[in-house]
Design a protein around this motif. Structure first.
Motif, PDB file in Angstrom:
ATOM      1  N   GLU A 183       0.817  -1.221   0.000  1.00  0.00           N
ATOM      2  CA  GLU A 183       0.000   0.000   0.000  1.00  0.00           C
ATOM      3  C   GLU A 183       0.850   1.269   0.000  1.00  0.00           C
ATOM      4  O   GLU A 183       0.307   2.373   0.044  1.00  0.00           O
ATOM      5  N   ARG A 184       2.188   1.107   0.025  1.00  0.00           N
ATOM      6  CA  ARG A 184       3.130   2.230   0.013  1.00  0.00           C
ATOM      7  C   ARG A 184       2.919   3.149   1.216  1.00  0.00           C
ATOM      8  O   ARG A 184       2.849   4.365   1.096  1.00  0.00           O
ATOM      9  N   ARG A 185       2.823   2.517   2.374  1.00  0.00           N
ATOM     10  CA  ARG A 185       2.710   3.265   3.626  1.00  0.00           C
ATOM     11  C   ARG A 185       4.056   3.254   4.337  1.00  0.00           C
ATOM     12  O   ARG A 185       4.901   2.396   4.099  1.00  0.00           O
ATOM     13  N   GLY A 186       4.218   4.182   5.260  1.00  0.00           N
ATOM     14  CA  GLY A 186       5.485   4.319   5.961  1.00  0.00           C
ATOM     15  C   GLY A 186       5.579   3.471   7.212  1.00  0.00           C
ATOM     16  O   GLY A 186       4.665   2.715   7.564  1.00  0.00           O
ATOM     17  N   VAL A 187       6.703   3.625   7.914  1.00  0.00           N
ATOM     18  CA  VAL A 187       6.962   2.861   9.136  1.00  0.00           C
ATOM     19  C   VAL A 187       5.952   3.217  10.215  1.00  0.00           C
ATOM     20  O   VAL A 187       5.510   2.346  10.981  1.00  0.00           O
ATOM     21  N   GLN A 188       5.553   4.481  10.279  1.00  0.00           N
ATOM     22  CA  GLN A 188       4.609   4.909  11.303  1.00  0.00           C
ATOM     23  C   GLN A 188       3.265   4.198  11.147  1.00  0.00           C
ATOM     24  O   GLN A 188       2.606   3.876  12.140  1.00  0.00           O
ATOM     25  N   PHE A 189       2.876   3.930   9.910  1.00  0.00           N
ATOM     26  CA  PHE A 189       1.630   3.204   9.650  1.00  0.00           C
ATOM     27  C   PHE A 189       1.690   1.807  10.257  1.00  0.00           C
ATOM     28  O   PHE A 189       0.731   1.342  10.885  1.00  0.00           O
ATOM     29  N   VAL A 190       2.836   1.132  10.086  1.00  0.00           N
ATOM     30  CA  VAL A 190       3.001  -0.212  10.646  1.00  0.00           C
ATOM     31  C   VAL A 190       2.943  -0.160  12.166  1.00  0.00           C
ATOM     32  O   VAL A 190       2.291  -0.991  12.812  1.00  0.00           O
ATOM     33  N   LYS A 191       3.623   0.828  12.763  1.00  0.00           N
ATOM     34  CA  LYS A 191       3.617   0.959  14.228  1.00  0.00           C
ATOM     35  C   LYS A 191       2.206   1.185  14.750  1.00  0.00           C
ATOM     36  O   LYS A 191       1.797   0.589  15.758  1.00  0.00           O
ATOM     37  N   ASP A 192       1.440   2.038  14.070  1.00  0.00           N
ATOM     38  CA  ASP A 192       0.066   2.312  14.509  1.00  0.00           C
ATOM     39  C   ASP A 192      -0.806   1.065  14.409  1.00  0.00           C
ATOM     40  O   ASP A 192      -1.633   0.792  15.290  1.00  0.00           O
ATOM     41  N   ARG A 193      -0.621   0.306  13.327  1.00  0.00           N
ATOM     42  CA  ARG A 193      -1.415  -0.927  13.160  1.00  0.00           C
ATOM     43  C   ARG A 193      -1.061  -1.949  14.230  1.00  0.00           C
ATOM     44  O   ARG A 193      -1.933  -2.650  14.758  1.00  0.00           O
ATOM     45  N   ILE A 194       0.226  -2.056  14.570  1.00  0.00           N
ATOM     46  CA  ILE A 194       0.650  -3.004  15.607  1.00  0.00           C
ATOM     47  C   ILE A 194       0.069  -2.614  16.954  1.00  0.00           C
ATOM     48  O   ILE A 194      -0.451  -3.461  17.709  1.00  0.00           O
ATOM     49  N   ARG A 195       0.125  -1.323  17.275  1.00  0.00           N
ATOM     50  CA  ARG A 195      -0.451  -0.867  18.549  1.00  0.00           C
ATOM     51  C   ARG A 195      -1.960  -1.123  18.610  1.00  0.00           C
ATOM     52  O   ARG A 195      -2.504  -1.516  19.644  1.00  0.00           O
ATOM     53  N   ALA A 196      -2.637  -0.908  17.489  1.00  0.00           N
ATOM     54  CA  ALA A 196      -4.097  -1.008  17.481  1.00  0.00           C
ATOM     55  C   ALA A 196      -4.587  -2.444  17.429  1.00  0.00           C
ATOM     56  O   ALA A 196      -5.602  -2.779  18.064  1.00  0.00           O
ATOM     57  N   ASP A 197      -3.898  -3.317  16.688  1.00  0.00           N
ATOM     58  CA  ASP A 197      -4.471  -4.629  16.366  1.00  0.00           C
ATOM     59  C   ASP A 197      -3.702  -5.822  16.906  1.00  0.00           C
ATOM     60  O   ASP A 197      -4.258  -6.925  16.964  1.00  0.00           O
ATOM     61  N   PHE A 198      -2.429  -5.649  17.273  1.00  0.00           N
ATOM     62  CA  PHE A 198      -1.601  -6.823  17.545  1.00  0.00           C
ATOM     63  C   PHE A 198      -2.131  -7.667  18.694  1.00  0.00           C
ATOM     64  O   PHE A 198      -2.280  -8.887  18.571  1.00  0.00           O
ATOM     65  N   LEU A 199      -2.404  -7.061  19.844  1.00  0.00           N
ATOM     66  CA  LEU A 199      -2.814  -7.842  21.014  1.00  0.00           C
ATOM     67  C   LEU A 199      -4.129  -8.575  20.775  1.00  0.00           C
ATOM     68  O   LEU A 199      -4.283  -9.738  21.179  1.00  0.00           O
ATOM     69  N   THR A 200      -5.065  -7.903  20.100  1.00  0.00           N
ATOM     70  CA  THR A 200      -6.344  -8.564  19.800  1.00  0.00           C
ATOM     71  C   THR A 200      -6.140  -9.752  18.871  1.00  0.00           C
ATOM     72  O   THR A 200      -6.660 -10.852  19.109  1.00  0.00           O
TER      73      THR A 200
END
Length: 252
Positions: A183-200
């Motif tokens: 999707e050509r997103r940056g590193v910050q996008f990955v960090k935000d997704r990990i914070r939001a979705d990883f534990l669930t």
């Protein structure tokens, strides 16, 4: 007794007619998906029909037809195992890519509603299965077979728990990174997704994969473990695709 060919043809005709009925709200994406399903089903029926004609199956009693189908399934499994032992890497990553393709197709059909069927998303998941997840799982199970403990009850439990705290988080993060790259997103996008979705995702992953991995190690053989994991992945990836894309839309 004969196979009730006329009845089967009438049933197929009726099913095809229902498949191509056009409700008022149907999207073009759903029409494409129905055509794909019909083509796959037609191919399977054609293969079975060719086998039936070659072996005079339509003139056999029902019990002989069932016996022929059992022999055919055994023959297919033997061919798969021969290919698996001849080209293990290619067969395993191919099965992973195909199952990923089927999982996302199922996920889109279940969750799209009236939205378009996304071929781009399907290609993204399928290439992930072929080029990222398939080779990664091949390497992982090869290392576990070579360096891990045996396949007894305690060893299987230990490996399943070890995978839950190592392999499963890596698989989740691998996909989120792959998704960001496509999707050509940056590193910050990955960090935000990990914070939001990883534990669930990881907690729900544990409910499914802990018993699945334990079963894989206690009952499976080393050459078939990637295949077993891929079959289980069909159900997990279908849920994963629905969850990740729903979460992405909510974040947007």
């Amino acid at each position: 007794s004969y196979w009730e060919t006329a009845g089967l043809l009438r049933l197929s005709k009726k099913s095809c007619g229902r498949m191509f009925e056009k409700p008022a709200s149907i999207s073009s994406g759903h029409r494409v998906s129905r055509i794909i399903v019909l083509l796959v089903a037609s191919t399977c029926v054609l293969v079975l029909l060719i086998h039936a004609l070659r072996h005079d199956l339509l003139t056999l009693p029902l019990w002989e037809a069932k016996r022929f189908l059992r022999r055919s399934l055994r023959s297919i499994s033997k061919r798969y195992l021969r290919a698996l032992h001849k080209e293990p890497f290619l067969v395993k990553i191919s099965s992973c890519g195909i199952i990923t393709f089927l999982a996302d197709t199922t996920a889109q059909l279940l969750s799209n509603g009236t939205r378009e069927f996304s071929l781009r998303r399907l290609a993204k998941y399928t290439t992930y299965g072929f080029f990222i997840n398939g080779p990664f799982l091949f390497m992982w199970y090869s290392l576990m077979t070579r360096y891990g403990p045996g396949d007894g009850l305690q060893a299987a439990a230990a490996k399943a728990i070890f995978e839950q705290v190592t392999l499963e988080p890596m698989c989740i993060i691998n996909y989120l990174i792959w998704d960001a790259c496509v999707e050509r997103r940056g590193v910050q996008f990955v960090k935000d997704r990990i914070r939001a979705d990883f534990l669930t995702l990881w907690s729900r992953n544990a409910v499914f994969w802990l018993p699945a991995n334990f079963t894989n190690y206690i009952a499976g053989t080393p050459d078939l473990r990637v295949l077993f994991a891929n079959i289980c992945s069909f159900f997990w990836l279908a849920y994963f695709a629905i969850f990740v894309n729903r979460s992405k839309k909510q974040a947007a």
